[in-house]
Structures are given as C-alpha cells and as structure tokens.
Write a protein that holds these residues in place. Structure first.
Motif, short mmCIF file in Angstrom:
data_model
loop_
_atom_site.label_atom_id
_atom_site.label_comp_id
_atom_site.label_asym_id
_atom_site.label_seq_id
_atom_site.Cartn_x
_atom_site.Cartn_y
_atom_site.Cartn_z
N ALA B 49 49.90 53.77 40.05
CA ALA B 49 50.96 53.52 39.72
C ALA B 49 51.01 52.14 39.37
CB ALA B 49 52.00 53.62 41.11
N LYS B 50 52.05 51.68 38.39
CA LYS B 50 51.76 50.37 37.63
C LYS B 50 52.00 49.42 38.70
CE LYS B 50 53.72 50.36 33.54
NZ LYS B 50 54.58 50.31 32.40
N ASN B 51 53.00 49.43 39.34
CA ASN B 51 53.01 48.17 40.37
C ASN B 51 51.95 47.94 41.15
OD1 ASN B 51 53.52 50.67 41.66
ND2 ASN B 51 55.31 49.99 42.55
N ILE B 52 51.36 48.98 41.90
CA ILE B 52 49.89 48.87 42.67
C ILE B 52 49.08 48.40 41.66
CG2 ILE B 52 48.62 50.09 44.09
CD1 ILE B 52 51.24 50.28 45.07
N LEU B 53 48.67 48.74 40.53
CA LEU B 53 47.76 48.34 39.56
C LEU B 53 47.87 46.76 39.23
CD1 LEU B 53 45.53 48.51 37.54
CD2 LEU B 53 46.96 49.08 35.81
N CYS B 54 49.27 46.53 39.04
CA CYS B 54 49.46 45.05 38.94
C CYS B 54 49.13 44.21 40.18
CB CYS B 54 51.18 44.95 38.52
SG CYS B 54 51.72 43.44 37.55
N ASN B 55 49.49 44.54 41.53
CA ASN B 55 49.32 43.87 42.50
C ASN B 55 47.74 43.88 42.59
OD1 ASN B 55 48.62 44.24 45.42
ND2 ASN B 55 50.44 43.13 45.53
N ARG B 56 47.10 44.66 42.27
CA ARG B 56 45.56 44.88 42.86
C ARG B 56 44.68 43.94 41.56
NH1 ARG B 56 47.55 46.66 46.26
NH2 ARG B 56 46.90 48.22 47.72
N LEU B 57 45.16 43.90 40.44
CA LEU B 57 44.78 43.14 39.35
C LEU B 57 45.01 41.87 39.79
CD1 LEU B 57 45.38 45.04 36.16
CD2 LEU B 57 43.25 44.71 37.25
N SER B 58 46.15 41.35 40.26
CA SER B 58 46.32 39.90 40.56
C SER B 58 45.56 39.52 41.69
CB SER B 58 47.93 40.00 41.22
OG SER B 58 48.80 40.37 39.88
N ARG B 59 45.35 40.35 42.69
CA ARG B 59 44.55 40.15 43.66
C ARG B 59 43.07 39.74 43.49
NH1 ARG B 59 44.45 40.97 49.15
NH2 ARG B 59 43.17 42.83 48.95
N LEU B 60 42.67 40.90 42.51
CA LEU B 60 41.15 40.58 42.10
C LEU B 60 40.87 39.44 41.40
CD1 LEU B 60 40.44 44.53 40.97
CD2 LEU B 60 39.49 43.09 43.10
N VAL B 61 42.02 39.01 40.67
CA VAL B 61 42.09 37.70 39.78
C VAL B 61 42.06 36.51 40.78
CG1 VAL B 61 43.01 36.29 38.28
CG2 VAL B 61 42.78 38.45 37.71
N GLU B 62 42.85 36.56 41.75
CA GLU B 62 43.07 35.77 42.61
C GLU B 62 41.76 35.55 43.61
OE1 GLU B 62 45.78 35.74 45.88
OE2 GLU B 62 47.40 36.51 44.38
N ASN B 63 41.09 36.34 43.76
CA ASN B 63 39.76 36.46 44.54
C ASN B 63 38.44 36.16 43.71
OD1 ASN B 63 40.87 36.71 47.16
ND2 ASN B 63 40.92 38.90 46.90
N GLY B 64 38.69 35.73 42.23
CA GLY B 64 37.73 35.65 41.75
C GLY B 64 36.90 36.76 41.22
N VAL B 65 37.22 37.93 41.53
CA VAL B 65 36.51 39.06 41.08
C VAL B 65 36.66 39.49 39.57
CG1 VAL B 65 36.15 41.72 41.80
CG2 VAL B 65 36.44 40.04 43.38
N MET B 66 37.61 39.22 38.94
CA MET B 66 38.16 39.51 37.67
C MET B 66 38.60 38.32 36.76
SD MET B 66 39.15 43.37 37.54
CE MET B 66 38.68 44.09 36.07
N VAL B 67 38.95 38.27 35.73
CA VAL B 67 39.48 37.15 35.01
C VAL B 67 40.72 37.99 34.07
CG1 VAL B 67 38.44 35.24 35.00
CG2 VAL B 67 37.58 36.92 33.62
N ARG B 68 41.92 37.29 33.90
CA ARG B 68 42.73 37.80 32.93
C ARG B 68 42.51 36.97 31.46
NH1 ARG B 68 49.21 38.52 33.02
NH2 ARG B 68 49.17 36.36 32.56
N VAL B 69 42.28 37.48 30.48
CA VAL B 69 41.99 36.77 29.38
C VAL B 69 42.81 37.15 28.27
CG1 VAL B 69 40.18 36.27 27.47
CG2 VAL B 69 39.35 37.17 29.94
N ASP B 70 43.54 35.97 27.55
CA ASP B 70 44.69 36.30 26.51
C ASP B 70 43.86 36.76 25.39
OD1 ASP B 70 46.74 36.18 24.99
OD2 ASP B 70 47.63 34.84 26.34
N VAL B 71 44.27 37.90 24.88
CA VAL B 71 43.51 38.56 23.68
C VAL B 71 44.66 38.52 22.55
CG1 VAL B 71 41.52 39.32 24.62
CG2 VAL B 71 43.37 40.80 24.45
N GLY B 72 45.99 38.44 22.64
CA GLY B 72 46.83 38.67 21.80
C GLY B 72 46.94 37.49 20.73
N GLU B 73 47.24 37.94 19.64
CA GLU B 73 47.47 36.92 18.41
C GLU B 73 48.16 35.86 18.73
OE1 GLU B 73 46.13 38.03 14.74
OE2 GLU B 73 44.87 39.28 15.94
#
Lengths: 153, 153
Positions: B49-73
């Motif tokens: 589900a989109k809301n869960i994904l959103c929450n999990r990605l945020s948590r993974l980023v918070e915990n330093g497991v992933m990074v969110r990289v801006d790739v838009g022009e």
DNA sequence: CCACAATGGTTGCAAAACGAAACCAAATAA
DNA sequence: TTATTTGGTTTCGTTTTGCAACCATTGTGG
C-alpha cells in the motif's frame, strides 16, 4: 483486510519473512539460542505480552521452527525448544547482531565467542564457492534459464 | 500503547529489529538490491500500500539504510538508494533467502550467482577466525568480563 | 493433606498500525 | 495544451498490539 501474505509472492525472502518477519519472532528465536525454554522465562526476559508470546510460540511451532515438549510429571508443564530449522536461523540472527554492532555501536552486554578458543567470531559474509567474500555488487540475479534479471522500470 | 520499543533492550538483535524488523522493511531492502529505485517500482513489484511504503521508506531513510536522491530536472522526482549500511544487509537477506530455500523448498524464480563465474553462492555460515563453520552449539555467550552467560530459570 | 505460589494460558478493552481507495499537486510526455 | 506519471496525503474500516484481569492445573512448603 488481513495482513498481506508473503508466502505466495514467489520470493524466498518474502516467504521467510512470512514465518519470522514480525517484530517478535526472531527475538524469541534469539532468546531460545541463549538457552531459554520456558514460557515464563521468555516472558520475563523479553518483556512481551502474554497473549502475543502465546500467539508467536504457536506460529513458530506451526512453522516447524520450535517444538513444544511436555516436561510435566503429570502433564501441563512445557518447554519450547528450537528444531534444526530453528537452529539454522543462527546465521540470520548472528548477521543481524553483527550488522547492528557495526552500524549502531555495541550496546549489548553479551558477546559471542568460539566455545573452543574463546575468540570472537569472524564477521558473517556471503561467499562464493572458493570462500571469497562477495558484496551485493559481486553477484547477479538470474532466472531459471540463467538469463540475467532485468528490473522493470 | 505504542508498539514496544526494541532499541533500549540492551540487545543488538533487538535494536536491529527495531530498524528493519517489521514485515516490509527487509523486503524493500531486498528489492533495492535487485535494482529497484523508484517509489512506483517498489509499489508495483511488492504490491505494498502506498501509505505503508511511504512510511517505510521514510523510516529507512531516517535510520540511514537508504537515501532519497532528487533526480528530477526541476525537483520532485526521487530515487531511493541503499547506503553502505543498507548494502551491508546483504548478508542478512541472503541468509534469510537460503534458509527459506533450504527449509521451504525453492519457490523463487530468481537465483543468485557469482557475477564473475556464474556459479551459485556458497551457503552463508557463521565462522570462527580460521574460517571453520560454527553452529549455535559451538559458541558461548559471555558478558563484558568474559564470564559465561547463565540463563535465569 | 491443605494453602499458596507458579505455570500456561484466555478474554476484554483501548490504542495503534495496516490496507484499500480516493484524492491531490507538481512534473513530464504526447 | 492536455493527459499521464510520480510521489505523496487523507479517510475509513479492519487487524494487531499491549495491558490487565481472570482462570484452571501443577507444583511446593508446612
């Protein structure tokens, strides 16, 4: 609207997580590896609610990770013990432990050592057939036909 | 009545599970190891589900497991990528995958091979300093002082 | 043998997390 | 310019979790 089932996603990791992927199960397994066997001892050492513990132990038994052994003189006293399948999670638990030590610092009073030598363990690594350590960049994902896996998108 | 916190239990395994111990996080990490980077691709490949994904990605980023990289022009297009800490979960994910293959049979169309040789990987094992494989019976749990750990009860 | 504690649960309740779908604004493609 | 994709947030109903109370056996001390 049940929890999403992971056992039919056609992915090994998903079906593993379906069995032990919740917050408590691996902690229970880890505690069992420390020697804990009794319901009450799991409850006290983990601080888990009794109904949740009950539910998790049942699921672990259902999935063949633990067995419930009757140890009462006249019944009604039980021990929960790891099966071979459960003991085989030692790699997973140890890898998790080392990962946490490495990245979050060791906030654990407990250390794991070789029983024979008393030396600390080597870091758990993925290796090829020759015993060379491999990172995720050193491997490839292929399908049944040996063709390289291509990501959609 | 929040979910029980695992990060202050004084146990490495617990604090690891506090970061990636829910049903979805490790699956997201595994999917990232397959090459998935975009929000939509995670959603489609995992069926989360989109809301869960959103929450999990945020948590993974918070915990330093992933990074969110801006790739838009001009901003507003992102990629989620594993950090070193995230890539280091390769051992855990691979151990889980092999555990599931071993005990539940291989219901996975995907296989992991050495990129160089194309050979399958060796089973992940816990080893001592000399590279000898160890089971849970071959290790001891000791406290800071090197004293053997005794189970209460 | 009796009283009392320990064991291994079950039940009921409130709070939180989850899943599905609708909605939305910015960015991109046609 | 219009339609579509992307990356979300919101709402709502269901499920899971945590806590505490309760309960039937089983052991234990006297």
């Amino acid at each position: 609207m049940t929890r999403k089932r992971f056992d039919e996603m056609g992915c090994c990791v998903a079906s593993a997580l379906n069995e032990v992927g919740d917050w408590w199960s691996l902690l229970i397994v880890k505690q069992a590896m420390l020697g804990t066997r009794r319901y009450v001892d799991f409850q006290n050492s983990l601080g888990i609610a009794k109904n949740i513990l009950c539910n998790r132990l049942s699921r672990l038994v259902e999935n063949g990770v633990m067995v419930r052994v009757d140890v009462g003189e006249h019944g009604k006293r039980y021990e929960y013990r790891l099966t071979d399948k459960g003991r085989d999670l030692f790699t997973v638990v140890t890898a998790l432990r080392q990962w946490s030590e490495r990245w979050n610092g060791a906030q654990d009073s407990m250390k794991l050592v070789d029983r024979q030598t008393g030396e600390p363990l080597a870091p758990v690594t993925v290796q090829n057939q020759q015993g060379q350590p491999l990172t995720v960049r050193d491997v490839r994902f292929v399908d049944e036909n040996g063709k390289p896996f291509e990501e959609a998108g």
